[in-house]
Scaffold this active site. Structure first.
Site, PDB file in Angstrom:
ATOM      1  N   HIS A  67      -8.164   5.852  -1.510  1.00 54.02           N
ATOM      2  CA  HIS A  67      -8.715   6.535  -0.335  1.00 54.02           C
ATOM      3  C   HIS A  67     -10.240   6.608  -0.399  1.00 54.02           C
ATOM      4  CE1 HIS A  67     -10.012  10.327   1.726  1.00 54.02           C
ATOM      5  NE2 HIS A  67      -9.389   9.726   2.715  1.00 54.02           N
ATOM      6  N   GLU A  70     -11.661   3.365   0.574  1.00 51.23           N
ATOM      7  CA  GLU A  70     -11.582   3.198   2.035  1.00 51.23           C
ATOM      8  C   GLU A  70     -12.854   3.754   2.680  1.00 51.23           C
ATOM      9  OE1 GLU A  70      -8.563   5.632   4.086  1.00 51.23           O
ATOM     10  OE2 GLU A  70     -10.245   5.908   5.460  1.00 51.23           O
ATOM     11  N   HIS A  71     -13.307   4.924   2.249  1.00 46.50           N
ATOM     12  CA  HIS A  71     -14.557   5.493   2.787  1.00 46.50           C
ATOM     13  C   HIS A  71     -15.748   4.585   2.482  1.00 46.50           C
ATOM     14  CE1 HIS A  71     -13.643   9.893   3.850  1.00 46.50           C
ATOM     15  NE2 HIS A  71     -12.463   9.339   3.603  1.00 46.50           N
ATOM     16  N   GLU A 147     -12.797  17.094   2.736  1.00 45.17           N
ATOM     17  CA  GLU A 147     -11.626  16.623   3.486  1.00 45.17           C
ATOM     18  C   GLU A 147     -10.337  17.103   2.837  1.00 45.17           C
ATOM     19  OE1 GLU A 147     -11.499  12.380   3.914  1.00 45.17           O
ATOM     20  OE2 GLU A 147      -9.488  12.384   4.775  1.00 45.17           O
TER      21      GLU A 147
END
Length: 447
Positions: A67, A70-71, A147
């Site tokens: 994840h 991905e950023h 987040e």
């Protein structure tokens, strides 16, 4: 609460594509899979690239790598500096986003069809040339930790789901939260992400799916032009995700950010491994009959009938690389205990296991599936998502019609057999109470 699984909706969508739609598939010499579907109803195109890497591929102490990367994929290459990818797509009038699941990381863009060559060029560029700075990494990790606070720590359903995974499985890969555990998010280094990128971001670990107002053959040629020069890599060995036989029930409770108690009841069940399996199709229909619509058993009998719950839902993911659970989520009404509601849920399941479902219920479930199609058929994103799901999980896009037919042919007897799988031994039961209840109990003990 949990939304009904959308994969089958997407499958339905694909089944009724207009007769003029053509779908072509090719595999480039470097291993990149390419699927192009024509949909000429609007002059736009959806482009999705699926990398077969997610949280199930991570190791203990390094959760959240997929994840976080991905950023970072938006943080620049020598050709497209940090922040430019999003700005350029916006300048085209397009929209973009990305997401990470336990098994895949997906990047998608939607824009007018004339921009497809540029979109593919930028996607190919960041497949091989990502070059983010330590400063961008440090700043982005702060965003990711926030987040996590918002979407997991302060979100009761996601918080419960994370706890359910931890208790349901023995393999660390199956227990790992996609966003990563907070302690790991504080420990990840920029070098970890660069290494992850070098290992997994390769054409032979990806599927490019394009749906839109395009000529399929010309688009295949365009993808070859943009991606064929990128060399394949030797990919790491995949982790064994197979769990031992389920032998005992598991339960836990917690306190969180909720005004009412919430419960999450999961059953460790099979998922679709080959097209010829039978039980997963029946489980999918069972989820529809139990709790995925306003006339379902839960809604009719427990929410409106006995008025025991404020909200209920059931869901099941039929296709995945990792083990799956049949989920039931519920929020009891004021004055109803979670234990009472759980007993009523189990009684509903037991009734189907003992007496089956009526032909009318089965027919209604089929209609529900087909109506989902009608409301979602305009979405190119759903079409692309379904094609990507099939190809990323060991199936072929050409099997979509057969999958659809097998679900519609599920019999009442097969649904009854599926309900018999939802036994106490397979249960993972999580309850979350409001923080205020804990404070009240502590105060009582201190008196």
């Amino acid at each position: 609460m949990f939304g009904r699984k959308t994969l089958f909706t997407a499958l339905l969508l694909a089944w009724v594509m207009p007769a003029w739609a053509q779908t072509l598939k090719a595999t480039l010499p470097n291993g990149l899979q390419v699927i192009v579907r024509e949909d000429h109803r609007a002059p736009v195109v959806m482009s999705q690239i699926w990398y077969r890497v997610g949280s199930v591929d991570e190791k203990v102490g390094k959760s959240g790598l997929s994840h976080a990367l991905e950023h970072m994929m938006f943080k620049g290459t020598p050709n497209v500096p940090s922040g430019e990818f999003s700005r350029r797509v916006s300048a085209m009038g397009g929209v973009l986003n990305a997401y990470t699941s336990p098994t895949e990381t997906v990047f998608h863009e939607n824009a007018a069809k004339e921009h497809l060559p540029k979109l593919l060029e930028m996607e190919a560029d960041r497949m091989v040339n990502l070059n983010f700075s330590n400063r961008d990494f440090n700043n982005e990790m702060k965003v990711i930790r926030e987040e996590r606070r918002q979407t997991v720590d302060d979100n009761p359903i996601n918080n419960m789901y994370e706890q359910m995974l931890f208790r349901a499985y023995d393999k660390p890969s199956n227990r790992t939260a996609v966003i990563g555990h907070m302690r790991d998010l504080h420990g990840l280094k920029a070098a970890d992400l660069r290494d992850w990128y070098k290992k997994w971001y390769a054409p032979n670990n990806a599927t490019m799916v394009i749906v839109g107002d395009v000529n399929a053959q010309e688009t295949l040629d365009l993808v070859k032009q943009k991606f064929a020069h990128i060399p394949a890599k030797k990919l790491p060995e995949r982790q064994n995700l197979q769990e031992k036989e389920v032998k005992k029930a598991v339960s836990a409770h917690a306190y969180g950010n909720t005004q009412q108690p919430i419960m999450l009841l999961g059953y460790r069940v099979p998922h679709l491994r080959t097209i010829n399996d039978t039980t997963p199709y029946a489980l999918d229909m069972l989820a529809t009959i139990l709790g995925s619509h306003s006339a379902s058993r839960f809604e009719t009998n427990l929410v409106r009938g006995k008025q025991l719950a404020l909200e209920m839902d059931s869901s099941y993911t039929i296709i995945s690389r990792q083990p799956q659970m049949f989920h039931i989520s519920a929020m009891p009404r004021e004055g109803v205990s979670t234990a009472q509601l759980k007993a009523e849920i189990e009684a509903q399941i037991a009734d189907i296991a003992q007496n089956g479902v009526s032909e009318a219920e089965l027919q209604q479930a089929r209609v529900i599936q087909e109506s989902s199609l009608i409301f979602s058929r305009d979405s190119m994103a759903n079409q692309a998502a379904w094609l990507g799901t099939l190809e990323s999980n060991g199936f072929d896009f050409s099997q979509e019609d057969e999958l659809y037919q097998r679900v519609l042919k599920v019999s009442a007897a097969e649904i009854q057999a599926a309900a018999k799988l939802l036994t106490p031994q397979r249960e993972v039961y999580i309850v979350m109470y409001p923080h205020a209840m804990k404070q009240k109990r502590v105060a009582v003990r201190q008196k």
